[in-house]
Design a protein around this motif. Sequence first.
Motif, PDB file in Angstrom:
ATOM      1  N   GLU A 144     -68.161  20.086  25.644  1.00 45.11           N
ATOM      2  CA  GLU A 144     -67.540  18.758  26.190  1.00 45.11           C
ATOM      3  C   GLU A 144     -66.302  18.672  24.939  1.00 45.11           C
ATOM      4  N   GLY A 200     -70.099  13.768  38.644  1.00 39.59           N
ATOM      5  CA  GLY A 200     -71.245  12.325  37.877  1.00 39.59           C
ATOM      6  C   GLY A 200     -71.828  11.959  39.229  1.00 39.59           C
ATOM      7  N   PHE A 250     -67.330  23.029  38.557  1.00 34.10           N
ATOM      8  CA  PHE A 250     -66.420  21.516  38.208  1.00 34.10           C
ATOM      9  C   PHE A 250     -68.178  21.051  37.897  1.00 34.10           C
ATOM     10  N   GLU A 306     -70.615   8.128  24.008  1.00 32.94           N
ATOM     11  CA  GLU A 306     -69.751   8.068  23.267  1.00 32.94           C
ATOM     12  C   GLU A 306     -69.768   5.788  23.216  1.00 32.94           C
ATOM     13  N   GLN A 326     -72.388  23.454  31.732  1.00 34.27           N
ATOM     14  CA  GLN A 326     -71.354  24.944  32.829  1.00 34.27           C
ATOM     15  C   GLN A 326     -71.198  25.718  31.622  1.00 34.27           C
ATOM     16  N   SER A 358     -73.508  19.134  28.943  1.00 28.33           N
ATOM     17  CA  SER A 358     -72.360  19.527  30.421  1.00 28.33           C
ATOM     18  C   SER A 358     -73.850  21.489  30.640  1.00 28.33           C
ATOM     19  N   LEU A 379     -72.458   6.110  31.389  1.00 22.15           N
ATOM     20  CA  LEU A 379     -73.369   5.855  30.992  1.00 22.15           C
ATOM     21  C   LEU A 379     -73.504   6.270  29.827  1.00 22.15           C
ATOM     22  N   GLU A 383     -62.815   8.582  37.659  1.00 22.09           N
ATOM     23  CA  GLU A 383     -63.327  10.547  37.728  1.00 22.09           C
ATOM     24  C   GLU A 383     -63.848  10.632  38.203  1.00 22.09           C
ATOM     25  N   ILE A 384     -64.151  11.020  39.121  1.00 22.62           N
ATOM     26  CA  ILE A 384     -65.702  11.890  39.886  1.00 22.62           C
ATOM     27  C   ILE A 384     -65.801  12.312  39.676  1.00 22.62           C
ATOM     28  N   ILE A 385     -65.217  13.463  39.477  1.00 20.14           N
ATOM     29  CA  ILE A 385     -65.120  15.055  39.227  1.00 20.14           C
ATOM     30  C   ILE A 385     -63.772  15.912  38.255  1.00 20.14           C
ATOM     31  N   GLY A 386     -64.908  16.757  37.073  1.00 20.98           N
ATOM     32  CA  GLY A 386     -63.626  17.163  36.464  1.00 20.98           C
ATOM     33  C   GLY A 386     -63.829  18.692  36.821  1.00 20.98           C
ATOM     34  N   ARG A 421     -61.800  28.937  34.874  1.00 20.27           N
ATOM     35  CA  ARG A 421     -62.367  29.338  33.727  1.00 20.27           C
ATOM     36  C   ARG A 421     -61.967  30.498  32.815  1.00 20.27           C
ATOM     37  N   ARG A 424     -74.282  11.720  26.256  1.00 18.89           N
ATOM     38  CA  ARG A 424     -72.738  11.382  26.037  1.00 18.89           C
ATOM     39  C   ARG A 424     -72.896  10.334  24.929  1.00 18.89           C
ATOM     40  N   GLU A 484     -73.494  20.127  39.255  1.00 18.34           N
ATOM     41  CA  GLU A 484     -71.948  21.072  38.492  1.00 18.34           C
ATOM     42  C   GLU A 484     -71.920  22.750  39.221  1.00 18.34           C
ATOM     43  N   TYR A 505     -62.125  25.413  26.890  1.00 16.98           N
ATOM     44  CA  TYR A 505     -62.718  26.875  27.725  1.00 16.98           C
ATOM     45  C   TYR A 505     -61.477  27.357  29.637  1.00 16.98           C
ATOM     46  N   PHE A 518     -76.392  10.175  31.992  1.00 16.64           N
ATOM     47  CA  PHE A 518     -75.940  10.096  33.398  1.00 16.64           C
ATOM     48  C   PHE A 518     -75.890  11.788  34.000  1.00 16.64           C
TER      49      PHE A 518
HETATM   50  O1  4AD Z   1     -64.478  15.255  33.288  1.00 15.10           O
HETATM   51  P1  4AD Z   1     -65.917  16.167  32.182  1.00 15.10           P
HETATM   52  O2  4AD Z   1     -66.476  16.323  30.909  1.00 15.10           O
HETATM   53  O3  4AD Z   1     -66.314  17.828  32.926  1.00 15.10           O
HETATM   54  C1  4AD Z   1     -67.275  18.386  32.504  1.00 15.10           C
HETATM   55  O4  4AD Z   1     -68.804  17.571  31.615  1.00 15.10           O
HETATM   56  C2  4AD Z   1     -67.411  20.131  32.960  1.00 15.10           C
HETATM   57  N1  4AD Z   1     -67.903  20.580  32.003  1.00 15.10           N
HETATM   58  C3  4AD Z   1     -67.490  20.165  34.088  1.00 15.10           C
HETATM   59  C4  4AD Z   1     -67.898  21.011  35.127  1.00 15.10           C
HETATM   60  O5  4AD Z   1     -66.781  21.928  35.286  1.00 15.10           O
HETATM   61  N2  4AD Z   1     -69.023  21.960  35.231  1.00 15.10           N
HETATM   62  O6  4AD Z   1     -67.499  15.566  33.470  1.00 15.10           O
HETATM   63  C5  4AD Z   1     -67.869  15.902  34.520  1.00 15.10           C
HETATM   64  C6  4AD Z   1     -67.919  14.801  35.926  1.00 15.10           C
HETATM   65  C7  4AD Z   1     -66.857  13.435  35.548  1.00 15.10           C
HETATM   66  O7  4AD Z   1     -65.589  13.621  36.675  1.00 15.10           O
HETATM   67  C8  4AD Z   1     -67.542  11.993  35.043  1.00 15.10           C
HETATM   68  O8  4AD Z   1     -67.649  11.900  36.800  1.00 15.10           O
HETATM   69  C9  4AD Z   1     -69.220  12.437  34.871  1.00 15.10           C
HETATM   70  O9  4AD Z   1     -69.396  13.388  34.647  1.00 15.10           O
HETATM   71  N3  4AD Z   1     -68.993  11.294  33.767  1.00 15.10           N
HETATM   72  C10 4AD Z   1     -69.666  10.359  33.604  1.00 15.10           C
HETATM   73  N4  4AD Z   1     -70.368   9.245  34.212  1.00 15.10           N
HETATM   74  C11 4AD Z   1     -70.628   8.438  33.833  1.00 15.10           C
HETATM   75  N5  4AD Z   1     -71.224   8.338  32.333  1.00 15.10           N
HETATM   76  C12 4AD Z   1     -70.134   8.715  31.443  1.00 15.10           C
HETATM   77  N6  4AD Z   1     -69.745   9.160  29.999  1.00 15.10           N
HETATM   78  C13 4AD Z   1     -69.918   9.837  32.041  1.00 15.10           C
HETATM   79  N7  4AD Z   1     -68.719  11.173  31.354  1.00 15.10           N
HETATM   80  C14 4AD Z   1     -68.501  12.094  32.651  1.00 15.10           C
END
Ligand code: 4AD
Length: 430
Positions: free
Chosen positions: A163, A401, A398, A208, A185, A183, A216, A353-356, A360, A206, A223, A329, A219
């Motif tokens: 990511e 989180g 996907f 972040e 992924q 991730s 967090l 956002e709960i899902i990304g 691919r 992360r 996936e 990707y 976390f």
């Molecule tokens: O949207 P993200 O970054 O997606 C991925 O990592 C993809 N590689 C996933 C995939 O396709 N296999 O993160 C996915 C989810 C987010 O929607 C969010 O719910 C959660 O992870 N998330 C966090 N939760 C808590 N703290 C953080 N710092 C988070 N960053 C992402």
Amino acid sequence: MKTTIAQVPKYEGQTVTIGAWLANKRSSGKIAFLQLRDGTGFMQGVVVKNDVSEDDFGLAKNMTQETSMYITGTIVEDKRSPFGYEMQVKQIEVIHEAVDYPITPKEHGTEFLMDHRHLWLRSKRQHAVMKIRNEIIRATYQFFNQNGYVKIDPPILTGSSAEGTTELFHTKYFDEEAYLSQSGQLYLEAAAMAFGKVFSFGPTFRAEKSKTRRHLIEFWMIEPEMAFVDHDESLEIQEQYVSFVVQAVLANCQLELAVLERDTTKLKAIKAPFPRISYDDAIELLKKKGFTDIEWGEDFGAPHETAIAESFTKPVFITNYPKDIKAFYMKPDPNREDVVLCADLIAPEGYGEIIGGSQRIDDLALMEQRYKEHNLTGEAYQWYLELRKYGSVPHSGFGLGLERTVAWLSGVEHVRETIPFPRLLNRLYP
Ligand code: 4AD
Ligand code: MG
């Protein structure tokens, strides 16, 4: 008979012994009410002076919070409590007397509670949130197992990033540079080519610098990754999965939801299908709602997500984001080069956002081009390219989180209460 509070309904009218802690207490004259907890639940023990020895009554009246004990008594129905049962106490055997337990039933500040997280976990609210977390995990395994997915565990120490590189935790791996996984992924894509449908559940990291109620540092993510599944089919899997989890929590966590005073009418409506709105339309919607600052091509912040979610009662998919603000990707929309086949799922009620997820890129030449654009050369990524060299197929996946999902279903404000020991920007203790 030694048992637990969770098992108590089976023993109505019988005398049982429970290993428990004192959560709270009140007493007056000839009666003491002990709020007991044993890890499996919370129950009241009623100690009547004439029913117990003089010593035991003295013990009950003077017992300090978090003192541990074996307590014996008769289980009777108690219609006034949500749990439905209480114990008429006959005998108390103290195991360990707790002195000056720091978390009293009065209000405490957040920092104080976070410093005492190792004890705070015992409280009724935190217990309820963790039980809901546990139910989400249980339902996740059930859903993916019954739909033919294989659980695959990607590595946590990695040499490549999924990511982007700015938020990586670096660590030494003998003479090499390694990162903690952001991730799983990329590895799950390899696994999907070997097992068809796979899913992982594990910690991700992360670095972040965000100090928000949704972020967090460490976390947990679920996936799934599916071969021969396109973007639209992936959205259907996501809405089925999320609905399944919500309905499981409603069915199996009634006491916990009541403790948290969660408004369950909103959760009952969470059933597939979920609405979809394109990124383009989301921009228009935001402009109509008075967000004049947002321009096409910019990513959404928390206030934008919340404003979009307010137009829907169910979680909403925002689809087809501009390619420049999404990961390398993601497959471009065949009808439009500037957007990708992806979606973020935004929870209702401001939980974000709960899902990304995305379809691919499966074309080797295009993936090689993206590598160049993102400076992803080097050995660490070669294996990922090879997945496009040997029998490449359309595939999607996907990441959900876990903590944000727990926050939403529990109705708690901040993700720090949704994981046993949160890792935050300014917190590594306890
Ligand atoms: O949207 P993200 O970054 O997606 C991925 O990592 C993809 N590689 C996933 C995939 O396709 N296999 O993160 C996915 C989810 C987010 O929607 C969010 O719910 C959660 O992870 N998330 C966090 N939760 C808590 N703290 C953080 N710092 C988070 N960053 C992402
Ligand atoms: Mg995302």
